[in-house]
Design a protein around this motif. Sequence first.
Motif, PDB file in Angstrom:
ATOM      1  N   TRP A 151      41.398  41.770  53.079  1.00  0.00           N
ATOM      2  CA  TRP A 151      42.266  42.556  52.198  1.00  0.00           C
ATOM      3  C   TRP A 151      42.510  41.805  50.891  1.00  0.00           C
ATOM      4  CZ3 TRP A 151      47.232  41.981  50.106  1.00  0.00           C
ATOM      5  CH2 TRP A 151      47.843  43.149  49.653  1.00  0.00           C
ATOM      6  N   ASN A 256      61.746  43.579  60.389  1.00  0.00           N
ATOM      7  CA  ASN A 256      60.360  43.378  60.799  1.00  0.00           C
ATOM      8  C   ASN A 256      59.829  42.001  60.414  1.00  0.00           C
ATOM      9  OD1 ASN A 256      58.965  45.983  61.961  1.00  0.00           O
ATOM     10  ND2 ASN A 256      60.384  46.699  60.389  1.00  0.00           N
ATOM     11  N   SER A 295      57.409  47.212  68.688  1.00  0.00           N
ATOM     12  CA  SER A 295      56.254  47.783  67.989  1.00  0.00           C
ATOM     13  C   SER A 295      56.160  47.178  66.591  1.00  0.00           C
ATOM     14  CB  SER A 295      56.385  49.309  67.880  1.00  0.00           C
ATOM     15  OG  SER A 295      57.594  49.660  67.234  1.00  0.00           O
ATOM     16  N   SER A 297      55.153  46.566  62.708  1.00  0.00           N
ATOM     17  CA  SER A 297      54.999  47.420  61.534  1.00  0.00           C
ATOM     18  C   SER A 297      53.559  47.385  61.043  1.00  0.00           C
ATOM     19  CB  SER A 297      55.941  46.948  60.423  1.00  0.00           C
ATOM     20  OG  SER A 297      55.677  47.613  59.212  1.00  0.00           O
ATOM     21  N   SER A 298      53.108  48.491  60.472  1.00  0.00           N
ATOM     22  CA  SER A 298      51.750  48.561  59.921  1.00  0.00           C
ATOM     23  C   SER A 298      51.710  48.221  58.435  1.00  0.00           C
ATOM     24  CB  SER A 298      51.172  49.972  60.133  1.00  0.00           C
ATOM     25  OG  SER A 298      51.991  50.943  59.491  1.00  0.00           O
ATOM     26  N   ASP A 299      52.891  47.967  57.842  1.00  0.00           N
ATOM     27  CA  ASP A 299      52.958  47.626  56.426  1.00  0.00           C
ATOM     28  C   ASP A 299      52.201  46.315  56.191  1.00  0.00           C
ATOM     29  OD1 ASP A 299      53.903  46.419  53.939  1.00  0.00           O
ATOM     30  OD2 ASP A 299      55.374  48.037  53.896  1.00  0.00           O
ATOM     31  N   PRO A 300      51.219  46.296  55.284  1.00  0.00           N
ATOM     32  CA  PRO A 300      50.414  45.078  55.080  1.00  0.00           C
ATOM     33  C   PRO A 300      51.226  43.883  54.612  1.00  0.00           C
ATOM     34  CG  PRO A 300      49.950  46.725  53.377  1.00  0.00           C
ATOM     35  CD  PRO A 300      50.743  47.411  54.433  1.00  0.00           C
ATOM     36  N   LEU A 303      53.023  42.575  57.670  1.00  0.00           N
ATOM     37  CA  LEU A 303      52.052  41.907  58.535  1.00  0.00           C
ATOM     38  C   LEU A 303      51.705  40.523  57.998  1.00  0.00           C
ATOM     39  CD1 LEU A 303      49.618  44.840  59.439  1.00  0.00           C
ATOM     40  CD2 LEU A 303      51.207  43.653  60.967  1.00  0.00           C
TER      41      LEU A 303
END
Length: 589
Positions: A151, A256, A295, A297-300, A303
């Motif tokens: 990324w 998160n 769960s 987080s999918s936030d880059p 992460l």
Amino acid sequence: MESYEQNRSARQRALNLVWTAAGEYGFEPDFLAFTQDGKPDFYMNSVIGYVRKWYGGEELSGLFDAVGLSLMRETLDGVLWIGLENCAYEREVRERPVLSELRLSCAEQFFDQQFSKSRQQWMAQNSLVYALQAARWNTVLGRAPGLVNPWERRLFNELSFSGNLNSRQLAEQAARVLRTYFRFDADRTVHSPLLKLKNALAAYASRALPSRVIRSEDLTFARDTSGNGIVTARRTGKKSLSGPADEAENLAYIENCFGLPMYGREDSSKIEQLLCTDRHEGMHLYFTDGEHPASASSDPLILRAVQGAQAQAAQNRLHYRDNRHFYQNSIRRLSSRIQNAMLVYPQPLKVRSRTGQLFPSEMWRAVYLNDERVFSDVFREERPDFSVDLMLDASASRLQSQEIIAAQAYVIAQSLRECRIPVQVFSFLSLRGYTVMRRFCGYSDSTDSVFDYFAAGWNRDGLALRGAGYLMSTSRAEKRILIVLTDASPNDDRKLPPAPGNGRPNGQLSGHLLSRDYSGDAGVEDTAEEVRRLRKSGTQVMAILNGSDGDTRAARKIYGNDFVRIEDIKQMAGAVGALLQKKIADLSG
């Protein structure tokens, strides 16, 4: 006064560099660049001027205005300037070949200084900017970018803005990068009705003023993590437009990145009502044990923050293992110093018993719990009647020292444990208006989790000390000692409120009708006030400064003589032991 004159002079020299490069004088640039010691950065200020010279249209200014309203503005600004440096260089070097030598010199200085300069206050996301900067200077020196994350590699490639672009094309490409990689929609932000109203009011107010005065403290003398100067926007005191949705987003980000809250929403609200007052009104206190949501987080960005924290924890443990013999010897030496101090501090432990002296405050147990242990007796083995709390500054200024700080904290905590002294360890940092108090271990927990320490963000020391007082209130000991591992440089991006005396009765702090940056003398003054408050309540407070980091003058203002600077890690056991002996002696006085 001397500091003011130095800052004003440095600012004027930076302006001259920008104006000379732009070939235009008298305008007020939104950005300036400074080196580690606050001197104007020749190359980057020239780049700012070249951007004005070649791309000074409204398109790029509009993009920066929109970014300035974003909660991620520090990261987005840094990312944009990495791209702008490239296109400005490509455009200007055609007319000024000597610029290539200046660029090479800047790249070499970046890597020469990255391990010798202290790292200043950056937001958590700015580790991304640092990685991208390192990649840029690597390519300038003819090396591979050095980016491992796919990324980040894609983002870096997108930031190679071409010098052939015009202003409109450059603004469009920059906006596309921010939209693709950060979900930032500049057009929606700029055209919001609320923003239009804000801009209209600002324009009206400007017409009413005969002139505009720029104060030196409006300028943020920030540095990147290598110690080189970074491009930085001036602080204007204006806050981002925010509402309930933004507050919810900020809270979700904090949860998160740092872990679920220790207290429920109602209790957290009560704590903030109690502690986030006067000088810290509108701020938030967030207590966490570091337990992350089930769960992920999918936030880059989240992460990256979580993965970075995990990688740092592994690095902390590796550092300790590689130097285990030294640190274990330090534990033995420090434990010995503490035990010697305890010899002159005999405090038999009082316990509840079925016989002995009546304990009136425990009578309720006999009435409601049928508990006969309402008498006070003395335990035969002498144990301390005090506890110790260890508070670690976890702001981005500590990035270069994370492994050392984690090891030092473990040595101190473990030494106290071996002397049967209750110890609690936690860190603090500030981000998005939240002062995050991360507890690694309570008074009866294992100290191993101290190695989960990592640094990010800012540091609002005064509010953190209030949070420390709240955490210490859970101690069952009668007396308490607080040890702060710090650089004595309070610095937060949220200002002190504009109120006479900053809302304090009798004006304990100097009265100011205008808001002030939470840094410099204002931050030191606030922190010193909170230290005095803790001491007045009976808590002994001491501080430890690491290496060459930290401001001795500020530390003396905050902690008086109750601090020690550890220039060499080998001095730790002796220096900390001596100061602890003094504090323990003070408890018995």
